[in-house]
Design a protein around this motif. Structure first.
Motif, PDB file in Angstrom:
ATOM      1  N   UNK A 185       0.843  -1.191   0.000  1.00  0.00           N
ATOM      2  CA  UNK A 185       0.000   0.000   0.000  1.00  0.00           C
ATOM      3  C   UNK A 185       0.879   1.242   0.000  1.00  0.00           C
ATOM      4  N   UNK A 186       0.503   2.215  -0.812  1.00  0.00           N
ATOM      5  CA  UNK A 186       1.230   3.485  -0.884  1.00  0.00           C
ATOM      6  C   UNK A 186       0.268   4.626  -0.557  1.00  0.00           C
ATOM      7  N   UNK A 187       0.700   5.523   0.315  1.00  0.00           N
ATOM      8  CA  UNK A 187      -0.100   6.687   0.690  1.00  0.00           C
ATOM      9  C   UNK A 187       0.659   7.947   0.304  1.00  0.00           C
ATOM     10  N   UNK A 188       0.036   8.775  -0.488  1.00  0.00           N
ATOM     11  CA  UNK A 188       0.614  10.071  -0.848  1.00  0.00           C
ATOM     12  C   UNK A 188      -0.469  11.132  -0.643  1.00  0.00           C
ATOM     13  N   UNK A 189      -0.341  11.851   0.461  1.00  0.00           N
ATOM     14  CA  UNK A 189      -1.336  12.860   0.853  1.00  0.00           C
ATOM     15  C   UNK A 189      -2.732  12.232   0.956  1.00  0.00           C
ATOM     16  N   UNK A 194      -3.485   0.440  -3.469  1.00  0.00           N
ATOM     17  CA  UNK A 194      -3.050  -0.900  -3.103  1.00  0.00           C
ATOM     18  C   UNK A 194      -2.692  -1.691  -4.343  1.00  0.00           C
ATOM     19  N   UNK A 195      -1.622  -2.459  -4.265  1.00  0.00           N
ATOM     20  CA  UNK A 195      -1.113  -3.141  -5.457  1.00  0.00           C
ATOM     21  C   UNK A 195      -2.027  -4.249  -5.956  1.00  0.00           C
ATOM     22  N   UNK A 196      -2.719  -4.915  -5.044  1.00  0.00           N
ATOM     23  CA  UNK A 196      -3.488  -6.095  -5.422  1.00  0.00           C
ATOM     24  C   UNK A 196      -4.655  -6.309  -4.465  1.00  0.00           C
ATOM     25  N   UNK A 197      -5.421  -7.358  -4.726  1.00  0.00           N
ATOM     26  CA  UNK A 197      -6.592  -7.661  -3.904  1.00  0.00           C
ATOM     27  C   UNK A 197      -6.229  -7.829  -2.432  1.00  0.00           C
ATOM     28  N   UNK A 198      -5.074  -8.434  -2.155  1.00  0.00           N
ATOM     29  CA  UNK A 198      -4.641  -8.660  -0.779  1.00  0.00           C
ATOM     30  C   UNK A 198      -4.361  -7.355  -0.032  1.00  0.00           C
ATOM     31  N   UNK A 199      -4.219  -6.268  -0.754  1.00  0.00           N
ATOM     32  CA  UNK A 199      -3.934  -4.966  -0.140  1.00  0.00           C
ATOM     33  C   UNK A 199      -5.199  -4.206   0.247  1.00  0.00           C
ATOM     34  N   UNK A 200      -6.370  -4.757  -0.071  1.00  0.00           N
ATOM     35  CA  UNK A 200      -7.624  -4.025   0.120  1.00  0.00           C
ATOM     36  C   UNK A 200      -7.832  -3.572   1.553  1.00  0.00           C
ATOM     37  N   UNK A 201      -7.734  -4.494   2.486  1.00  0.00           N
ATOM     38  CA  UNK A 201      -8.039  -4.188   3.886  1.00  0.00           C
ATOM     39  C   UNK A 201      -7.178  -3.050   4.412  1.00  0.00           C
ATOM     40  N   UNK A 202      -5.864  -3.147   4.203  1.00  0.00           N
ATOM     41  CA  UNK A 202      -4.944  -2.117   4.704  1.00  0.00           C
ATOM     42  C   UNK A 202      -5.183  -0.780   4.011  1.00  0.00           C
ATOM     43  N   UNK A 203      -5.437  -0.824   2.713  1.00  0.00           N
ATOM     44  CA  UNK A 203      -5.653   0.416   1.962  1.00  0.00           C
ATOM     45  C   UNK A 203      -6.896   1.151   2.457  1.00  0.00           C
ATOM     46  N   UNK A 204      -7.991   0.443   2.611  1.00  0.00           N
ATOM     47  CA  UNK A 204      -9.241   1.094   3.014  1.00  0.00           C
ATOM     48  C   UNK A 204      -9.180   1.537   4.474  1.00  0.00           C
ATOM     49  N   UNK A 206      -6.611   2.713   5.915  1.00  0.00           N
ATOM     50  CA  UNK A 206      -5.875   3.989   5.876  1.00  0.00           C
ATOM     51  C   UNK A 206      -6.741   5.110   5.322  1.00  0.00           C
ATOM     52  N   UNK A 207      -7.591   4.808   4.353  1.00  0.00           N
ATOM     53  CA  UNK A 207      -8.518   5.824   3.848  1.00  0.00           C
ATOM     54  C   UNK A 207      -9.427   6.325   4.972  1.00  0.00           C
ATOM     55  N   UNK A 208      -9.975   5.400   5.746  1.00  0.00           N
ATOM     56  CA  UNK A 208     -10.864   5.774   6.843  1.00  0.00           C
ATOM     57  C   UNK A 208     -10.128   6.634   7.868  1.00  0.00           C
ATOM     58  N   UNK A 209      -8.881   6.270   8.166  1.00  0.00           N
ATOM     59  CA  UNK A 209      -8.084   7.061   9.106  1.00  0.00           C
ATOM     60  C   UNK A 209      -7.859   8.483   8.589  1.00  0.00           C
ATOM     61  N   UNK A 210      -7.565   8.604   7.300  1.00  0.00           N
ATOM     62  CA  UNK A 210      -7.356   9.922   6.699  1.00  0.00           C
ATOM     63  C   UNK A 210      -8.637  10.754   6.779  1.00  0.00           C
ATOM     64  N   UNK A 211      -9.768  10.122   6.472  1.00  0.00           N
ATOM     65  CA  UNK A 211     -11.049  10.838   6.531  1.00  0.00           C
ATOM     66  C   UNK A 211     -11.370  11.300   7.949  1.00  0.00           C
ATOM     67  N   UNK A 212     -11.103  10.437   8.917  1.00  0.00           N
ATOM     68  CA  UNK A 212     -11.366  10.800  10.319  1.00  0.00           C
ATOM     69  C   UNK A 212     -10.485  11.979  10.762  1.00  0.00           C
TER      70      UNK A 212
END
Length: 218
Positions: A185-189, A194-204, A206-212
């Motif tokens: 998973x890569x986060x830029x601002x 996420x590179x692949x299906x296995x990255x879904x959980x971690x990617x989302x 982090x999205x929720x954390x950013x939104x919060x």
């Protein structure tokens, strides 16, 4: 104040990963009002990976939430964030959609969080060819997506219209990829990829954390 999340899905016959979609929907539904959208407002073809996903999807399809709206009528200003799960069909429709390009451009213009996973990252390429874009909004942005090797393992690789790693590099993105089959998973601002299906959980997550965080500081 209720926040809204737009989940963008492919309606191409190559489909949407049911597992990736379930993880995305489950994580964001606890914090956001969720709206699905597809090109043409068509029902996605969900690709099941076992009895558990099949049962979850059967129950989900009975709910009003399961009916997607047409991307052409999406008002991006209504949504706090955008999620694009792993969609093997994305290179076939989302990557070439002017409507998707406009949605993404508005999210980028207002620095709203975006999360794209696996082949769903192909949607970001829609903004590269849109006639109203003078430069690609994701130029110089750090991101990831399936590598050329990852894509070469796809059953329909020879027919795929988009080589993600090449397309992202050619557009000027700062692309990174991990070993095949490894979560990455890569986060830029405000962009999470996420590179692949296995990255879904971690990617989302982090999205929720950013939104919060944005909600607290906003």
């Amino acid at each position: 104040m209720t926040q809204h999340c737009l989940i963008l899905l492919s309606s191409a016959k190559e489909g949407v990963s049911a597992q990736s979609f379930i993880q995305c929907c489950t994580l964001v539904h606890s914090s956001f009002q969720v709206q699905l959208a597809t090109p043409g407002g068509k029902y996605p073809e969900y690709l099941h990976s076992g009895d558990s996903t099949t049962k979850w999807m059967e129950d989900f399809k009975t709910k009003a939430l399961a009916v997607p709206m047409n991307v052409s009528i999406v008002d991006a200003s209504r949504y706090s964030c955008l999620v694009i799960p792993h969609c093997p069909g994305a290179p076939y429709d989302l990557a070439a959609s002017n409507e998707v390009a406009l949605i993404l451009a508005q999210f980028m213009q207002h620095s709203k969080p975006i999360c794209a996973v696996g082949h769903g990252v192909a949607a970001l390429l829609a903004t590269a060819s849109h006639p109203q874009q003078t430069s690609w909004p994701f130029k110089d942005v750090c991101l990831t997506a399936p590598t050329l090797f990852d894509q070469s393992l796809d059953r329909d690789f020879s027919q795929c219209p988009v080589l993600l790693e090449d397309g992202l590099r050619d557009g000027g993105a700062r692309y990174t990829g991990a070993a095949p089959g490894a979560p990455h998973v890569v986060i830029d601002r405000h962009l999470v990829t996420g590179q692949n299906e296995l990255s879904t959980l971690t990617a989302v997550q982090n999205l929720v954390l950013i939104c919060n965080q944005l909600k607290k500081t906003g």
